[in-house]
Design a protein around this motif. Sequence first.
Motif, PDB file in Angstrom:
ATOM      1  N   PRO A 119      -3.263   3.312   9.778  1.00 12.99           N
ATOM      2  CA  PRO A 119      -1.904   2.774   9.886  1.00 12.99           C
ATOM      3  C   PRO A 119      -1.846   1.254   9.986  1.00 12.99           C
ATOM      4  CG  PRO A 119      -2.559   3.851  11.931  1.00 12.99           C
ATOM      5  CD  PRO A 119      -3.598   4.189  10.910  1.00 12.99           C
ATOM      6  N   LEU A 120      -2.845   0.637  10.619  1.00  6.85           N
ATOM      7  CA  LEU A 120      -2.791  -0.814  10.783  1.00  6.85           C
ATOM      8  C   LEU A 120      -2.810  -1.536   9.442  1.00  6.85           C
ATOM      9  CD1 LEU A 120      -5.085  -1.341  13.900  1.00  6.85           C
ATOM     10  CD2 LEU A 120      -2.583  -1.466  13.780  1.00  6.85           C
ATOM     11  N   LYS A 121      -3.565  -1.011   8.481  1.00  4.89           N
ATOM     12  CA  LYS A 121      -3.567  -1.600   7.141  1.00  4.89           C
ATOM     13  C   LYS A 121      -2.149  -1.619   6.576  1.00  4.89           C
ATOM     14  CE  LYS A 121      -5.076  -0.700   2.385  1.00  4.89           C
ATOM     15  NZ  LYS A 121      -5.881   0.153   1.479  1.00  4.89           N
ATOM     16  N   TYR A 122      -1.417  -0.539   6.800  1.00  2.52           N
ATOM     17  CA  TYR A 122      -0.076  -0.414   6.233  1.00  2.52           C
ATOM     18  C   TYR A 122       0.929  -1.312   6.948  1.00  2.52           C
ATOM     19  CZ  TYR A 122      -1.371   2.979   2.794  1.00  2.52           C
ATOM     20  OH  TYR A 122      -1.918   3.549   1.682  1.00  2.52           O
ATOM     21  N   TYR A 123       0.828  -1.406   8.261  1.00  6.16           N
ATOM     22  CA  TYR A 123       1.746  -2.291   8.978  1.00  6.16           C
ATOM     23  C   TYR A 123       1.492  -3.756   8.628  1.00  6.16           C
ATOM     24  CZ  TYR A 123       3.757   1.530  11.601  1.00  6.16           C
ATOM     25  OH  TYR A 123       4.429   2.687  11.938  1.00  6.16           O
ATOM     26  N   MET A 124       0.238  -4.097   8.417  1.00  6.84           N
ATOM     27  CA  MET A 124      -0.081  -5.482   8.049  1.00  6.84           C
ATOM     28  C   MET A 124       0.322  -5.764   6.600  1.00  6.84           C
ATOM     29  SD  MET A 124      -1.264  -7.116  10.651  1.00  6.84           S
ATOM     30  CE  MET A 124      -1.970  -8.545   9.832  1.00  6.84           C
ATOM     31  N   ASN A 125      -0.081  -4.893   5.692  1.00  5.26           N
ATOM     32  CA  ASN A 125       0.111  -5.153   4.270  1.00  5.26           C
ATOM     33  C   ASN A 125       1.560  -4.933   3.830  1.00  5.26           C
ATOM     34  OD1 ASN A 125      -0.898  -5.955   1.753  1.00  5.26           O
ATOM     35  ND2 ASN A 125      -1.192  -3.846   1.087  1.00  5.26           N
ATOM     36  N   ASN A 126       2.212  -3.961   4.434  1.00  5.47           N
ATOM     37  CA  ASN A 126       3.585  -3.667   4.021  1.00  5.47           C
ATOM     38  C   ASN A 126       4.613  -4.449   4.844  1.00  5.47           C
ATOM     39  OD1 ASN A 126       2.400  -1.941   2.211  1.00  5.47           O
ATOM     40  ND2 ASN A 126       3.225  -0.066   3.058  1.00  5.47           N
TER      41      ASN A 126
ATOM     42  N   SER B 180       0.860  -1.186   0.000  1.00  6.87           N
ATOM     43  CA  SER B 180       0.000   0.000   0.000  1.00  6.87           C
ATOM     44  C   SER B 180       0.892   1.230   0.000  1.00  6.87           C
ATOM     45  CB  SER B 180      -0.902  -0.007   1.233  1.00  6.87           C
ATOM     46  OG  SER B 180      -1.696  -1.178   1.265  1.00  6.87           O
ATOM     47  N   ILE B 181       0.489   2.263  -0.771  1.00  9.14           N
ATOM     48  CA  ILE B 181       1.448   3.338  -1.050  1.00  9.14           C
ATOM     49  C   ILE B 181       0.919   4.757  -0.848  1.00  9.14           C
ATOM     50  CG2 ILE B 181       2.681   1.904  -2.713  1.00  9.14           C
ATOM     51  CD1 ILE B 181       1.280   3.560  -4.936  1.00  9.14           C
TER      52      ILE B 181
ATOM     53  N   ALA C 287      15.185 -21.165  -0.309  1.00 11.15           N
ATOM     54  CA  ALA C 287      16.541 -20.944  -0.831  1.00 11.15           C
ATOM     55  C   ALA C 287      16.567 -20.065  -2.081  1.00 11.15           C
ATOM     56  CB  ALA C 287      17.228 -22.280  -1.105  1.00 11.15           C
ATOM     57  N   ILE C 288      15.743 -19.016  -2.079  1.00  7.17           N
ATOM     58  CA  ILE C 288      15.776 -18.036  -3.174  1.00  7.17           C
ATOM     59  C   ILE C 288      16.844 -17.004  -2.807  1.00  7.17           C
ATOM     60  CG2 ILE C 288      14.476 -16.328  -4.487  1.00  7.17           C
ATOM     61  CD1 ILE C 288      11.938 -17.900  -3.794  1.00  7.17           C
ATOM     62  N   PRO C 289      17.905 -16.898  -3.588  1.00  5.56           N
ATOM     63  CA  PRO C 289      19.085 -16.161  -3.126  1.00  5.56           C
ATOM     64  C   PRO C 289      19.065 -14.647  -3.308  1.00  5.56           C
ATOM     65  CG  PRO C 289      19.538 -17.187  -5.235  1.00  5.56           C
ATOM     66  CD  PRO C 289      18.153 -17.610  -4.852  1.00  5.56           C
ATOM     67  N   ARG C 290      18.155 -14.135  -4.124  1.00  3.25           N
ATOM     68  CA  ARG C 290      18.198 -12.710  -4.430  1.00  3.25           C
ATOM     69  C   ARG C 290      16.834 -12.064  -4.201  1.00  3.25           C
ATOM     70  NH1 ARG C 290      21.989 -15.254  -7.585  1.00  3.25           N
ATOM     71  NH2 ARG C 290      20.445 -16.213  -8.936  1.00  3.25           N
ATOM     72  N   PHE C 291      16.850 -10.841  -3.635  1.00  2.00           N
ATOM     73  CA  PHE C 291      15.623 -10.145  -3.264  1.00  2.00           C
ATOM     74  C   PHE C 291      15.791  -8.665  -3.598  1.00  2.00           C
ATOM     75  CE2 PHE C 291      12.393  -8.359  -0.452  1.00  2.00           C
ATOM     76  CZ  PHE C 291      11.415  -9.333  -0.389  1.00  2.00           C
ATOM     77  N   VAL C 292      14.910  -8.150  -4.452  1.00  2.00           N
ATOM     78  CA  VAL C 292      14.930  -6.722  -4.817  1.00  2.00           C
ATOM     79  C   VAL C 292      13.657  -6.090  -4.266  1.00  2.00           C
ATOM     80  CG1 VAL C 292      15.060  -5.029  -6.680  1.00  2.00           C
ATOM     81  CG2 VAL C 292      16.286  -7.212  -6.888  1.00  2.00           C
ATOM     82  N   PHE C 293      13.844  -5.061  -3.445  1.00  2.00           N
ATOM     83  CA  PHE C 293      12.729  -4.495  -2.686  1.00  2.00           C
ATOM     84  C   PHE C 293      12.383  -3.084  -3.148  1.00  2.00           C
ATOM     85  CE2 PHE C 293      11.247  -2.267   1.303  1.00  2.00           C
ATOM     86  CZ  PHE C 293       9.984  -2.833   1.306  1.00  2.00           C
ATOM     87  N   SER C 294      11.077  -2.885  -3.303  1.00  2.00           N
ATOM     88  CA  SER C 294      10.507  -1.597  -3.675  1.00  2.00           C
ATOM     89  C   SER C 294      10.334  -0.743  -2.417  1.00  2.00           C
ATOM     90  CB  SER C 294       9.153  -1.856  -4.347  1.00  2.00           C
ATOM     91  OG  SER C 294       8.377  -0.700  -4.428  1.00  2.00           O
ATOM     92  N   SER C 295      11.305   0.149  -2.177  1.00  2.00           N
ATOM     93  CA  SER C 295      11.190   1.040  -1.027  1.00  2.00           C
ATOM     94  C   SER C 295      10.883   2.460  -1.511  1.00  2.00           C
ATOM     95  CB  SER C 295      12.456   0.994  -0.171  1.00  2.00           C
ATOM     96  OG  SER C 295      12.235   1.616   1.093  1.00  2.00           O
TER      97      SER C 295
ATOM     98  N   ARG D  70       7.388   4.594   7.550  1.00  2.00           N
ATOM     99  CA  ARG D  70       7.856   3.735   8.640  1.00  2.00           C
ATOM    100  C   ARG D  70       7.738   2.259   8.275  1.00  2.00           C
ATOM    101  NH1 ARG D  70       4.572   7.444  11.814  1.00  2.00           N
ATOM    102  NH2 ARG D  70       5.907   9.109  12.590  1.00  2.00           N
ATOM    103  N   THR D  71       6.634   1.891   7.631  1.00  2.00           N
ATOM    104  CA  THR D  71       6.466   0.474   7.271  1.00  2.00           C
ATOM    105  C   THR D  71       7.508   0.039   6.257  1.00  2.00           C
ATOM    106  OG1 THR D  71       4.831   0.957   5.522  1.00  2.00           O
ATOM    107  CG2 THR D  71       3.972   0.516   7.737  1.00  2.00           C
ATOM    108  N   LYS D  72       7.871   0.918   5.361  1.00  3.45           N
ATOM    109  CA  LYS D  72       8.900   0.588   4.371  1.00  3.45           C
ATOM    110  C   LYS D  72      10.278   0.507   5.026  1.00  3.45           C
ATOM    111  CE  LYS D  72       6.776   0.247   0.328  1.00  3.45           C
ATOM    112  NZ  LYS D  72       6.916  -0.911  -0.565  1.00  3.45           N
ATOM    113  N   LEU D  73      10.566   1.424   5.940  1.00  4.17           N
ATOM    114  CA  LEU D  73      11.853   1.391   6.617  1.00  4.17           C
ATOM    115  C   LEU D  73      11.975   0.139   7.485  1.00  4.17           C
ATOM    116  CD1 LEU D  73      14.553   2.721   7.193  1.00  4.17           C
ATOM    117  CD2 LEU D  73      13.435   4.051   9.024  1.00  4.17           C
TER     118      LEU D  73
END
Length: 325
Positions: A87-94, A77-78, A109-117, A144-147
């Motif tokens: 805020p609870l929606k964001y803490y749960m969903n994000n 959620s953005i 064992a998925i070795p790579r992770f690219v995150f949308s921050s 805050r949820t993204k951090l």
Amino acid sequence: MAKILVTGGAGYIGSHTTLALLEAGCEVVVYDNLSTGRAEAVLPPARLVVGDLADTDRLDALMAEEGFSAVLHFAGSIVVPESVENPLKYYMNNTNNTTELIRLAVKNAIPRFVFSSTAAVYGMPDTPAVTEDSPTKPINPYGRTKLMSEWVIQDTAAAHPGFTYVILRYFNVAGADPAGRIGQCTPNATHLIKVASQAALGRREALHIFGTDYDTPDGTCIRDYIHVADLAAAHVLALRHLEAGNPSGVFNCGYGHGYSVREITAAVKRVSGVDFPVAESGRRAGDPPALISDPSRIRATMAWVPRHDDIDAIALSAYAWEKKL
């Protein structure tokens, strides 16, 4: 050929990145609950699996079956004002869903992770442009949820050496696929250039400017706008960066200069040829006056070179897509 799981790949940025991955020769499986994304935005040969991140059993089974080499995580959620109101929606969903996704990636064992921050992790910066080492002081639940999710990723990588990551902190994403194949279809979108395009087409009565008394040259907020195609290209480079065995890291994704709300409004009026109505309102909760990136790190580390750094071109691609809808 790399097989990639893209969560939220039916959404705005996820669908453009899926297209860029396909063009780079990857096999892509999109996992999306279609709450804001659209199935038709997942272009073949990408495959769409409709599912929710909260359905961890289904996600676990998908990972075990497909044998992915990387996860690109866009689902979340953005909307900043909504995060303040709910805020609870964001803490749960994000944060919560991201934590579960990381747990399953490690389990399978998925070795790579690219995150949308997001640049929202910087809050109210003390300098005109922020680097990745600038203090992270988010002023709204969205940031805050993204951090918090960034911390989960970093702590997981420290505990599991086989898990590597790239965190991309987006600034203001805008525009549409230059070839007109896909664009932003988010319902009730709050992105300024999309909203201005809708106003130019008469689909909104007016464009609302929220706050005209900020400490900026024209009193409106200043943001660093990046074309979605350039951002999608950055994700492909991030994946290649990890595939080559390079270290994990955090990278800003922006152009390094900003435009005010009034300047963006003028750009959309120029490209559309429509002098649409503009209404001025009070400030929204959680909006910093100015937020501009220092993209030096991604340029130097991944040789990322933007191809669409022109505000009129960005606005024109967004307007052309909106007109097509």
